[in-house]
Motif scaffolding. Structure first.
Motif, short mmCIF file in Angstrom:
data_model
loop_
_atom_site.label_atom_id
_atom_site.label_comp_id
_atom_site.label_asym_id
_atom_site.label_seq_id
_atom_site.Cartn_x
_atom_site.Cartn_y
_atom_site.Cartn_z
N ARG A 249 34.01 58.07 4.72
CA ARG A 249 33.77 58.89 5.63
C ARG A 249 34.88 58.48 7.05
O ARG A 249 34.08 59.17 8.23
CB ARG A 249 32.55 58.19 5.41
CG ARG A 249 31.24 59.51 4.86
CD ARG A 249 29.70 59.48 5.08
NE ARG A 249 29.48 58.09 4.96
CZ ARG A 249 28.76 57.43 4.26
NH1 ARG A 249 28.77 58.39 2.81
NH2 ARG A 249 28.35 56.21 3.81
N CYS A 250 34.86 57.31 6.74
CA CYS A 250 36.10 56.80 7.69
C CYS A 250 37.25 57.72 8.17
O CYS A 250 37.77 57.54 9.03
CB CYS A 250 36.59 55.30 7.93
SG CYS A 250 35.27 54.04 7.42
N LEU A 251 37.43 58.47 6.68
CA LEU A 251 38.41 58.69 7.92
C LEU A 251 38.16 60.29 8.03
O LEU A 251 39.54 60.98 8.77
CB LEU A 251 39.28 59.66 6.21
CG LEU A 251 39.94 58.17 4.84
CD1 LEU A 251 40.35 58.98 3.93
CD2 LEU A 251 40.98 57.55 5.79
N ASN A 252 37.27 60.85 8.01
CA ASN A 252 37.10 61.87 9.34
C ASN A 252 36.15 61.47 10.79
O ASN A 252 35.50 62.40 10.82
CB ASN A 252 37.31 63.39 8.95
CG ASN A 252 35.99 63.31 8.04
OD1 ASN A 252 34.87 62.16 7.81
ND2 ASN A 252 35.52 64.91 7.50
N ARG A 253 35.64 60.68 10.26
CA ARG A 253 35.04 60.07 11.45
C ARG A 253 33.31 60.31 10.99
O ARG A 253 32.89 60.45 12.10
CB ARG A 253 35.80 59.84 12.57
CG ARG A 253 36.77 59.39 13.27
CD ARG A 253 37.08 59.28 14.87
NE ARG A 253 35.83 59.29 15.58
CZ ARG A 253 36.10 59.55 16.91
NH1 ARG A 253 37.49 59.61 17.61
NH2 ARG A 253 34.90 59.30 17.51
N MET A 254 33.37 61.33 9.90
CA MET A 254 31.71 61.02 9.68
C MET A 254 30.57 59.57 9.60
O MET A 254 29.99 60.25 9.82
CB MET A 254 31.95 61.65 8.03
CG MET A 254 32.61 62.88 7.80
SD MET A 254 31.37 64.30 8.84
CE MET A 254 29.84 64.48 7.44
N ASN A 255 31.18 59.41 10.06
CA ASN A 255 30.46 57.56 9.98
C ASN A 255 29.80 57.09 11.52
O ASN A 255 28.95 57.04 11.55
CB ASN A 255 31.28 56.51 10.13
CG ASN A 255 31.20 56.10 8.28
OD1 ASN A 255 30.17 56.15 7.31
ND2 ASN A 255 32.15 55.45 8.04
N ASP A 256 30.34 58.21 12.21
CA ASP A 256 30.07 58.21 13.71
C ASP A 256 28.83 59.48 14.23
O ASP A 256 28.10 58.81 15.16
CB ASP A 256 31.02 59.07 14.89
CG ASP A 256 32.32 58.90 14.55
OD1 ASP A 256 32.74 57.77 14.66
OD2 ASP A 256 32.56 59.63 15.93
N THR A 257 27.97 59.88 12.59
CA THR A 257 26.86 60.38 12.46
C THR A 257 25.82 59.27 12.61
O THR A 257 24.55 59.95 12.10
CB THR A 257 27.08 61.39 11.87
OG1 THR A 257 26.98 61.33 10.65
CG2 THR A 257 27.99 63.10 12.24
N ILE A 258 26.44 57.84 12.08
CA ILE A 258 25.14 57.34 11.37
C ILE A 258 25.16 56.26 12.31
O ILE A 258 25.75 55.39 12.99
CB ILE A 258 25.84 56.70 10.23
CG1 ILE A 258 26.11 57.95 8.80
CG2 ILE A 258 25.24 55.79 9.58
CD1 ILE A 258 26.99 57.60 7.53
N ARG A 259 23.68 56.28 12.61
CA ARG A 259 23.46 54.83 14.02
C ARG A 259 23.60 54.07 13.27
O ARG A 259 23.32 53.17 11.80
CB ARG A 259 22.23 55.58 13.78
CG ARG A 259 21.38 55.32 15.19
CD ARG A 259 19.74 55.48 15.83
NE ARG A 259 19.29 54.33 15.99
CZ ARG A 259 18.00 53.90 16.38
NH1 ARG A 259 17.35 54.10 15.17
NH2 ARG A 259 17.71 53.13 16.87
N ASP A 260 24.10 53.10 14.04
CA ASP A 260 24.35 51.46 14.18
C ASP A 260 25.24 51.02 12.95
O ASP A 260 25.71 50.51 12.76
CB ASP A 260 22.66 50.73 13.22
CG ASP A 260 22.36 50.91 14.02
OD1 ASP A 260 22.44 50.80 15.42
OD2 ASP A 260 20.52 50.68 13.83
N CYS A 261 26.13 52.58 13.12
CA CYS A 261 27.60 52.28 11.99
C CYS A 261 28.54 51.64 13.07
O CYS A 261 28.74 52.59 14.45
CB CYS A 261 27.80 53.79 11.19
SG CYS A 261 29.52 52.91 10.68
N ARG A 262 29.68 50.98 12.97
CA ARG A 262 30.73 50.51 13.35
C ARG A 262 31.59 50.48 13.00
O ARG A 262 31.88 49.94 11.75
CB ARG A 262 30.49 48.79 14.75
CG ARG A 262 31.09 48.67 15.56
CD ARG A 262 30.99 47.96 16.40
NE ARG A 262 29.73 46.71 15.51
CZ ARG A 262 30.56 45.58 14.75
NH1 ARG A 262 31.87 45.05 15.46
NH2 ARG A 262 30.24 44.29 14.09
#
Length: 262
Positions: free
Chosen positions: A58-71
């Motif tokens: 999910r880092c590879l297309n910034r899907m983690n941007d949608t998860i709260r508190d994810c850095r």
């Protein structure tokens, strides 16, 4: 005159991660992951549940941007683009790096509209005929055209599970991505549908860079050229798939592939 040594051809690198850390609040999920992903091939991410492989995907297309508190820290490049740079348009990035999820998730729209949605919002079709051509080509590439070409107005949700997953793949490739991410795309499918998807992955790698998370080591061995083994948030080792499954360097990799833990 001495004979020249044959030159080895370096694989073109499509995605490159350097020292990637991922935190969910205070909890660290990935530690200093560095991985090069070659173009037009399949790279499999394997490891026990909770090891960080889906988090990395999910880092590879910034899907983690949608998860709260994810850095996410470190650097990930798509060709020469730093995908976490502030100027990057995430919508455009996700058009270049498409994603197919674990559970088939067609839109509650017609088969045609499922595939046409992306090209429409990205302005890729100049005319209705052009859009028709994009939809047909994507469905053909996904191995679905023969089955649905005469019922494009039927709902995407009326298809079988395996067909729905191929529809989601058609939807991803309709916007002409460069990379396709697949997060356990066969885990909800029966063996026959799984075989269809695996054949499709093998065909698609001629044109696309594919990164697949799989819980099935047999599947990784069948479909991938490179394999990366994750354990407890660390990338333990990566190599040609044949090497990982026959002669891994790390004892943890050997323990996992021989079933001593997992």
């Amino acid at each position: 005159m001495a004979k020249a040594e044959p030159r080895t051809v370096e694989a073109e690198i499509k995605l490159s991660a350097k020292n990637v850390d991922v935190f969910y609040g205070e909890k660290q999920a990935l530690r200093k992951v560095s991985l090069d992903i070659p173009a037009r091939s399949v790279t499999a991410l394997i490891g026990p549940s909770g090891c960080g492989k889906s988090t990395f995907l999910r880092c590879l297309n910034r899907m983690n941007d949608t998860i709260r508190d994810c850095r996410v820290t470190g650097e990930i490049r798509l060709d020469d683009l730093d995908i976490y740079a502030s100027k990057v348009d995430v919508v455009q990035l996700r058009a270049r790096v498409g994603m197919v999820f674990q559970k088939p998730n067609p839109f509650p729209k017609s088969i045609y509209e499922n595939v046409a949605y992306g090209p429409r919002i990205h302005g890729l079709a100049e005319t209705r005929e052009h859009l028709d051509h994009i939809v047909e080509t994507a469905l053909q590439q996904a191995g679905l055209w023969k089955e649905v070409g005469n019922r494009l107005n039927d709902s995407g949700t009326s298809l079988s599970g395996g067909q729905q997953q191929r529809l989601c793949i058609a939807r991803a490739i309709a916007v002409a991505p460069e990379v396709i991410l697949m997060d356990e795309p066969c885990s909800a499918l029966d063996p026959i549908a799984t075989a269809h998807i695996e054949e499709l992955i093998d065909e698609l790698r001629q044109q696309y860079t594919i990164v697949i998370v799989t819980h099935s080591m047999q599947q990784a061995a069948r479909v991938s050229q490179k394999t990366a083994f994750f354990h407890l948030g660390n990338l333990v080792e990566t190599d040609d798939t044949k090497v990982i499954f026959t002669n891994p360097k790390d004892e943890r990799t050997m323990g996992y592939i021989t079933g001593r833990f997992g």
